[in-house]
Design a protein around this motif. Structure first.
Motif, mmCIF file in Angstrom:
data_model
loop_
_atom_site.group_PDB
_atom_site.id
_atom_site.type_symbol
_atom_site.label_atom_id
_atom_site.label_comp_id
_atom_site.label_asym_id
_atom_site.label_seq_id
_atom_site.Cartn_x
_atom_site.Cartn_y
_atom_site.Cartn_z
ATOM 1 N N GLY A 156 54.535 57.458 4.544
ATOM 2 C CA GLY A 156 54.432 55.829 4.262
ATOM 3 C C GLY A 156 53.658 55.313 3.306
ATOM 4 N N GLY A 157 53.364 55.760 2.316
ATOM 5 C CA GLY A 157 52.511 55.245 1.180
ATOM 6 C C GLY A 157 53.185 55.375 -0.052
ATOM 7 N N SER A 158 52.500 55.575 -1.270
ATOM 8 C CA SER A 158 52.988 55.657 -2.651
ATOM 9 C C SER A 158 51.675 56.644 -3.324
ATOM 10 N N THR A 159 52.131 57.204 -4.502
ATOM 11 C CA THR A 159 51.285 58.020 -5.161
ATOM 12 C C THR A 159 51.356 58.112 -6.573
ATOM 13 N N TYR A 160 50.522 58.573 -7.310
ATOM 14 C CA TYR A 160 50.385 58.826 -8.905
ATOM 15 C C TYR A 160 50.681 60.098 -8.812
ATOM 16 N N ALA A 161 51.488 60.909 -9.984
ATOM 17 C CA ALA A 161 51.648 62.235 -10.043
ATOM 18 C C ALA A 161 51.840 62.258 -11.631
ATOM 19 N N GLU A 162 51.324 63.582 -11.911
ATOM 20 C CA GLU A 162 51.313 64.134 -13.340
ATOM 21 C C GLU A 162 52.332 65.540 -13.346
ATOM 22 N N HIS A 163 53.416 65.439 -13.920
ATOM 23 C CA HIS A 163 54.303 66.406 -14.125
ATOM 24 C C HIS A 163 54.988 66.690 -12.773
ATOM 25 N N GLY A 164 54.886 65.787 -11.786
ATOM 26 C CA GLY A 164 55.542 65.884 -10.615
ATOM 27 C C GLY A 164 54.695 66.226 -9.442
ATOM 28 N N ILE A 165 53.259 66.514 -9.952
ATOM 29 C CA ILE A 165 52.351 66.873 -8.998
ATOM 30 C C ILE A 165 51.153 65.797 -8.530
ATOM 31 N N ALA A 166 51.243 65.552 -7.447
ATOM 32 C CA ALA A 166 50.331 64.269 -6.823
ATOM 33 C C ALA A 166 49.128 64.572 -7.405
ATOM 34 N N ILE A 167 48.111 63.416 -7.924
ATOM 35 C CA ILE A 167 46.712 63.653 -8.418
ATOM 36 C C ILE A 167 45.942 63.149 -7.203
#
Length: 155
Positions: free
Chosen positions: A144-155
């Protein structure tokens, strides 16, 4: 640099798609006619259009459906050598009902077929970077949230 010059800045391509599930937790993928792999429903954001609006438009164009689109799950910085800088959004499409599944129509002719795929089989249908992005979105959606990723991997 003179006062009239602006510093160089990124001009990424921006795309948005929706993550839909069935009752077993499998992800809906589509096979576009113009790609060599499966993808989630979605596409590029047009000038002046928000990523969420693009997602809604693309789902309707590709599947002939207008289901409610939920919150953003992932924003992914995913540049490629062939296409340059890219920012990719995945929104929560939720679960499609049996009636909605039976109503799927390839309205714009870009999609040849659709199917549900278990998360552990994503690499058999799509590139690893897309599989990573989808798995990140699945993890975020279940929490139940959201995230930032780089190349598909959450940071």
């Amino acid at each position: 640099m003179t006062a009239n010059e602006t510093p160089p800045m990124a001009t990424p391509r921006v795309a948005a798609g929706a993550l839909f599930f069935n009752d077993e937790g499998h992800v809906l993928l589509v096979r576009p006619n113009y790609k060599n792999h499966w993808d989630i429903p979605g596409g590029y954001v047009e000038p002046g259009e928000s990523p969420r609006a693009a997602c809604i438009r693309e789902v309707e164009e590709e599947l002939g459906l207008a289901p409610p689109i939920g919150p953003m799950l992932v924003v992914d910085w995913a540049p490629t050598e062939s296409e340059g800088d890219k920012i990719l959004f995945i929104f929560d499409g939720g679960a499609l009902s049996t009636t909605q599944e039976h109503s799927i129509r390839f309205a714009d002719g870009e999609v040849a077929e659709w199917r549900y795929v278990p998360a552990h089989d994503l690499e058999q249908h799509s590139p690893a970077r897309l599989a990573r992005r989808i798995r990140t979105a699945i993890a975020v959606q279940s929490n139940g949230g959201s995230t930032y990723a780089e190349h598909g991997i959450a940071i």
